[in-house]
Motif scaffolding. Structure first.
Motif, PDB file in Angstrom:
ATOM      1  N   ASP A 181       0.836  -1.197   0.000  1.00 11.71           N
ATOM      2  CA  ASP A 181       0.000   0.000   0.000  1.00 11.71           C
ATOM      3  C   ASP A 181       0.877   1.256   0.000  1.00 11.71           C
ATOM      4  OD1 ASP A 181      -1.491   2.278   1.329  1.00 11.71           O
ATOM      5  OD2 ASP A 181      -3.120   0.826   1.182  1.00 11.71           O
ATOM      6  N   GLN A 182       0.754   2.059  -1.056  1.00 12.09           N
ATOM      7  CA  GLN A 182       1.625   3.222  -1.222  1.00 12.09           C
ATOM      8  C   GLN A 182       1.433   4.284  -0.137  1.00 12.09           C
ATOM      9  OE1 GLN A 182       4.147   3.962  -3.858  1.00 12.09           O
ATOM     10  NE2 GLN A 182       4.030   1.753  -3.595  1.00 12.09           N
ATOM     11  N   SER A 183       0.221   4.474   0.313  1.00 12.66           N
ATOM     12  CA  SER A 183      -0.012   5.484   1.345  1.00 12.66           C
ATOM     13  C   SER A 183       0.620   5.060   2.669  1.00 12.66           C
ATOM     14  CB  SER A 183      -1.513   5.740   1.536  1.00 12.66           C
ATOM     15  OG  SER A 183      -2.181   4.572   1.962  1.00 12.66           O
ATOM     16  N   LEU A 184       0.555   3.772   2.966  1.00 10.05           N
ATOM     17  CA  LEU A 184       1.166   3.262   4.186  1.00 10.05           C
ATOM     18  C   LEU A 184       2.690   3.309   4.097  1.00 10.05           C
ATOM     19  CD1 LEU A 184      -1.143   0.164   4.830  1.00 10.05           C
ATOM     20  CD2 LEU A 184      -1.172   2.348   6.053  1.00 10.05           C
ATOM     21  N   LEU A 185       3.227   2.953   2.942  1.00 10.28           N
ATOM     22  CA  LEU A 185       4.674   3.025   2.732  1.00 10.28           C
ATOM     23  C   LEU A 185       5.166   4.460   2.854  1.00 10.28           C
ATOM     24  CD1 LEU A 185       5.052   0.519  -0.227  1.00 10.28           C
ATOM     25  CD2 LEU A 185       6.177   0.305   1.998  1.00 10.28           C
ATOM     26  N   ALA A 186       4.396   5.392   2.310  1.00  7.19           N
ATOM     27  CA  ALA A 186       4.770   6.807   2.396  1.00  7.19           C
ATOM     28  C   ALA A 186       4.787   7.276   3.839  1.00  7.19           C
ATOM     29  CB  ALA A 186       3.796   7.651   1.579  1.00  7.19           C
ATOM     30  N   GLU A 187       3.826   6.814   4.618  1.00  9.73           N
ATOM     31  CA  GLU A 187       3.767   7.197   6.033  1.00  9.73           C
ATOM     32  C   GLU A 187       5.008   6.728   6.781  1.00  9.73           C
ATOM     33  OE1 GLU A 187       0.763   6.754   9.885  1.00  9.73           O
ATOM     34  OE2 GLU A 187       0.128   6.042   7.914  1.00  9.73           O
ATOM     35  N   VAL A 188       5.411   5.474   6.519  1.00  8.75           N
ATOM     36  CA  VAL A 188       6.622   4.939   7.161  1.00  8.75           C
ATOM     37  C   VAL A 188       7.862   5.677   6.656  1.00  8.75           C
ATOM     38  CG1 VAL A 188       8.077   2.897   7.450  1.00  8.75           C
ATOM     39  CG2 VAL A 188       5.588   2.664   7.509  1.00  8.75           C
ATOM     40  N   ARG A 207      14.418   4.110   4.646  1.00  6.48           N
ATOM     41  CA  ARG A 207      14.979   3.789   3.324  1.00  6.48           C
ATOM     42  C   ARG A 207      14.314   2.546   2.726  1.00  6.48           C
ATOM     43  NH1 ARG A 207      21.303   2.407   2.619  1.00  6.48           N
ATOM     44  NH2 ARG A 207      20.629   0.646   3.907  1.00  6.48           N
ATOM     45  N   ALA A 208      14.057   1.531   3.559  1.00  8.63           N
ATOM     46  CA  ALA A 208      13.384   0.323   3.078  1.00  8.63           C
ATOM     47  C   ALA A 208      12.007   0.659   2.509  1.00  8.63           C
ATOM     48  CB  ALA A 208      13.263  -0.691   4.213  1.00  8.63           C
ATOM     49  N   ALA A 209      11.309   1.572   3.176  1.00 11.02           N
ATOM     50  CA  ALA A 209       9.991   1.989   2.683  1.00 11.02           C
ATOM     51  C   ALA A 209      10.126   2.775   1.379  1.00 11.02           C
ATOM     52  CB  ALA A 209       9.280   2.830   3.735  1.00 11.02           C
ATOM     53  N   VAL A 210      11.104   3.655   1.319  1.00  8.65           N
ATOM     54  CA  VAL A 210      11.344   4.460   0.113  1.00  8.65           C
ATOM     55  C   VAL A 210      11.596   3.571  -1.095  1.00  8.65           C
ATOM     56  CG1 VAL A 210      13.047   5.967  -1.001  1.00  8.65           C
ATOM     57  CG2 VAL A 210      12.134   6.567   1.241  1.00  8.65           C
ATOM     58  N   LYS A 211      12.349   2.507  -0.903  1.00 10.77           N
ATOM     59  CA  LYS A 211      12.695   1.626  -2.019  1.00 10.77           C
ATOM     60  C   LYS A 211      11.474   0.907  -2.604  1.00 10.77           C
ATOM     61  CE  LYS A 211      17.563   0.835  -1.003  1.00 10.77           C
ATOM     62  NZ  LYS A 211      18.623  -0.156  -0.680  1.00 10.77           N
TER      63      LYS A 211
END
Length: 235
Positions: free
Chosen positions: A103-110, A121-125
């Motif tokens: 989920d992109q919104s959740l990844l962006a939040e992290v 960084r793991a989320a950014v990737k």
């Protein structure tokens, strides 16, 4: 150990594993995953867990970070993974949750909010959302995270801004490597404070007059040489 202590609680690894192999009840397996004396017994229990809510309960409430991480690796529920990714106390467990997030919104939040740069960084990737990547590339406090965001960016305006303004030369160079605008590259090739960044800009230049100017006037010998080599390629 007491006379009526369950076999799975045995400190004898073989005895504990044998007991776990016979189990099917998800709640009992969850208890084993949290309380067994040996790591192999706990891991065997986790491997037999399939109930997402039970896995989540283990992932969130077990004191052993290795057990939590193993449980997270079997989770697929995005909501439950997000909860672990945002709230677990151990960075490796949060990273394991991020690795399963889509989920992109959740990844962006992290990516924007986690306290640990490696988790961010793991989320950014895993991010593809350009707006979120741009925000991280401009605002994150850690150069490793900003560089990871730059490497996923496609917006040339944001890349140019980062290439000119970021405080970290390695981040600026990463942005330069993705630029094609000759005016921006020429400006960086002449003015950047770091030779590595100027050389990266020169390597992307195709304007012969700018290359000739840099070859003659750059204060850094390696930058001049790179410009001369580029001029030679066109002759």
């Amino acid at each position: 150990m007491g006379l009526f202590t369950p076999a799975w609680k045995s400190e004898n690894e073989w005895k504990a594993l044998s007991a776990v192999e016979k189990m099917t009840d998800q709640k009992k397996l969850a208890r084993v995953a949290k309380e067994a004396k040996t790591w192999k017994a706990r891991k065997a229990a986790i491997e037999k867990l399939t109930d997402q809510s039970v896995l989540a309960e283990v992932a969130k409430n077990t004191s052993d970070s290795d057990v939590r991480k193993a449980a997270v690796e079997k989770l697929t529920d995005q909501r439950l993974l997000a909860d672990v990714a945002k709230n677990d106390s151990n960075k490796y467990t949060r990273e394991a949750a991020v690795a399963k997030l889509t989920d992109q919104s959740l990844l962006a939040e992290v990516a924007k909010n986690d306290s640990n740069w490696e988790v961010r960084r793991a989320a950014v990737k895993k991010l593809t959302d350009q707006q979120a990547l741009a925000e991280v590339a401009k605002k994150d406090s850690d150069g490793n995270v900003r560089k990871a965001a730059v490497e996923k960016l496609t917006d040339r305006t944001v890349l140019a801004d980062v290439a000119k303004k970021d405080s970290n030369w390695d981040v600026r160079r990463a942005a330069v490597k993705k630029l094609t605008d000759q005016t921006v590259l020429a400006d960086i090739a002449k003015k950047d404070s770091d030779g590595n960044v100027r050389r990266a800009a020169v390597k992307k230049l195709t304007d012969q007059s700018v290359l000739a100017e840099v070859a003659k006037n750059a204060s850094d010998r390696d930058v001049r040489r790179t410009a001369y080599e580029k001029l030679g390629d066109k002759q």
